[in-house]
Write a protein that holds these residues in place. Structure first.
Motif, PDB file in Angstrom:
ATOM      1  N   TYR A   1     -46.288  -9.153 -63.418  1.00 56.82           N
ATOM      2  CA  TYR A   1     -46.655  -9.138 -62.003  1.00 56.82           C
ATOM      3  C   TYR A   1     -48.150  -9.412 -61.871  1.00 56.82           C
ATOM      4  O   TYR A   1     -48.941  -9.123 -62.765  1.00 56.82           O
TER       5      TYR A   1
ATOM      6  N   GLN B   1     -51.244  -8.433 -59.133  1.00 57.02           N
ATOM      7  CA  GLN B   1     -51.541  -7.574 -58.003  1.00 57.02           C
ATOM      8  C   GLN B   1     -52.969  -7.818 -57.513  1.00 57.02           C
ATOM      9  O   GLN B   1     -53.924  -7.594 -58.249  1.00 57.02           O
TER      10      GLN B   1
ATOM     11  N   GLY C   1     -55.347  -4.127 -52.751  1.00 54.01           N
ATOM     12  CA  GLY C   1     -54.768  -3.690 -51.497  1.00 54.01           C
ATOM     13  C   GLY C   1     -53.394  -4.234 -51.207  1.00 54.01           C
ATOM     14  O   GLY C   1     -52.867  -4.036 -50.107  1.00 54.01           O
ATOM     15  N   GLN C   2     -52.804  -4.922 -52.176  1.00 50.36           N
ATOM     16  CA  GLN C   2     -51.473  -5.495 -51.976  1.00 50.36           C
ATOM     17  C   GLN C   2     -50.484  -4.978 -53.004  1.00 50.36           C
ATOM     18  O   GLN C   2     -50.865  -4.345 -53.992  1.00 50.36           O
ATOM     19  N   GLY C   3     -49.213  -5.255 -52.783  1.00 54.85           N
ATOM     20  CA  GLY C   3     -48.195  -4.883 -53.744  1.00 54.85           C
ATOM     21  C   GLY C   3     -48.106  -5.886 -54.872  1.00 54.85           C
ATOM     22  O   GLY C   3     -48.574  -7.018 -54.748  1.00 54.85           O
ATOM     23  N   PRO C   4     -47.532  -5.497 -56.003  1.00 54.17           N
ATOM     24  CA  PRO C   4     -47.367  -6.435 -57.112  1.00 54.17           C
ATOM     25  C   PRO C   4     -46.463  -7.595 -56.730  1.00 54.17           C
ATOM     26  O   PRO C   4     -45.442  -7.400 -56.064  1.00 54.17           O
TER      27      PRO C   4
ATOM     28  N   ARG D   1     -57.297  -6.316 -65.872  1.00 51.05           N
ATOM     29  CA  ARG D   1     -58.073  -6.732 -64.691  1.00 51.05           C
ATOM     30  C   ARG D   1     -58.844  -7.996 -65.044  1.00 51.05           C
ATOM     31  O   ARG D   1     -59.727  -7.958 -65.905  1.00 51.05           O
TER      32      ARG D   1
END
Lengths: 113, 112
Positions: B35, B37, B40-43, B108
């Motif tokens: 995924y 991401q 501030g958002q969903g995967p 990250r």
């Protein structure tokens, strides 16, 4: 693409209160899961509910699923400061020999002392 | 039992450079997910493997992204060349068939 949409986007409550988050989705599913994500960390699975189930409990968590309305809710009772996190619903569709997990947009929960 | 292991945890690269992420799933888990991401958002699902077969890759930008899962165990996700918009957290997860997913800590990526 996101399948689920959580409501509200953000929620702030006092410790000891209950927190309710809702998830709406668009297409048919086989299961729905809820996950928690603390700031800067990975996602942790909370609970899985299958499409033929209507309600499920795990400790202070209660999840409901209404497939006719394509919606689910997560209730956290007697919230604690440690519950502060982002919560995501994820719809599961059994396809290709496994479970395709599609996540929603998330609810940011803040529990204040 | 060890969880899902991802490396590296952090990566900073210049745009147009290649980058690779590695994932070691939980032993015995047939399903492996990658995924992406954004803050501030969903995967967002990039690719899903069932054993060594990629069964969901419609969201993978195939012009620059590639993935492999050799022998149905470890997996590598590569970006070449990286663009500024690729900056995000890349998450790997694994699961048994039709069960909950377990996530790694993520990588990250910062593209400068």
């Amino acid at each position: 693409s996101q399948q689920g949409e959580e409501d509200p986007q953000a929620l702030s409550i006092q410790e000891g209160e209950n927190a309710t988050m809702n998830c709406s989705y668009k297409t048919s599913i086989n299961n729905l899961q809820w996950y928690r994500q603390n700031s800067g960390r990975g996602l942790v699975h909370l609970i899985l509910i299958r499409s033929n189930e209507r309600e499920k409990h795990s400790g202070r968590l209660r999840v409901t699923l209404d497939t006719s309305k394509k919606s689910s809710s997560l209730l956290i009772t007697a919230s604690r400061a440690a519950d502060t996190a982002s919560y995501f619903c994820a719809t599961g569709l059994l396809t290709g020999g496994g479970n395709k997990l599609t996540f929603g947009t998330g609810t940011q929960l803040k529990v204040e002392l | 039992e060890a969880g899902v292991v991802q490396s590296p945890r952090y990566k900073i690269i210049e745009k147009k450079q290649p980058v690779a992420f590695w994932c070691n799933p939980i032993s015995g888990h047939n399903t492996l997910y990658w995924y992406r991401q954004n803050l501030g958002q969903g995967p967002e699902l990039l690719i899903r493997y069932e054993n060594e077969e990629a069964v969901d890759d419609s969201q993978l930008p195939k012009d620059r992204f590639s993935a492999e899962r050799l022998k149905g165990v470890d997996s590598t996700l590569k970006i070449q060349p990286a663009e500024l918009g690729d900056s995000a957290v890349y998450l790997c997860a694994s699961s048994l068939v039709y069960a909950e997913a377990f996530f790694g800590q993520g990588t990250r990526l910062t593209v400068v």
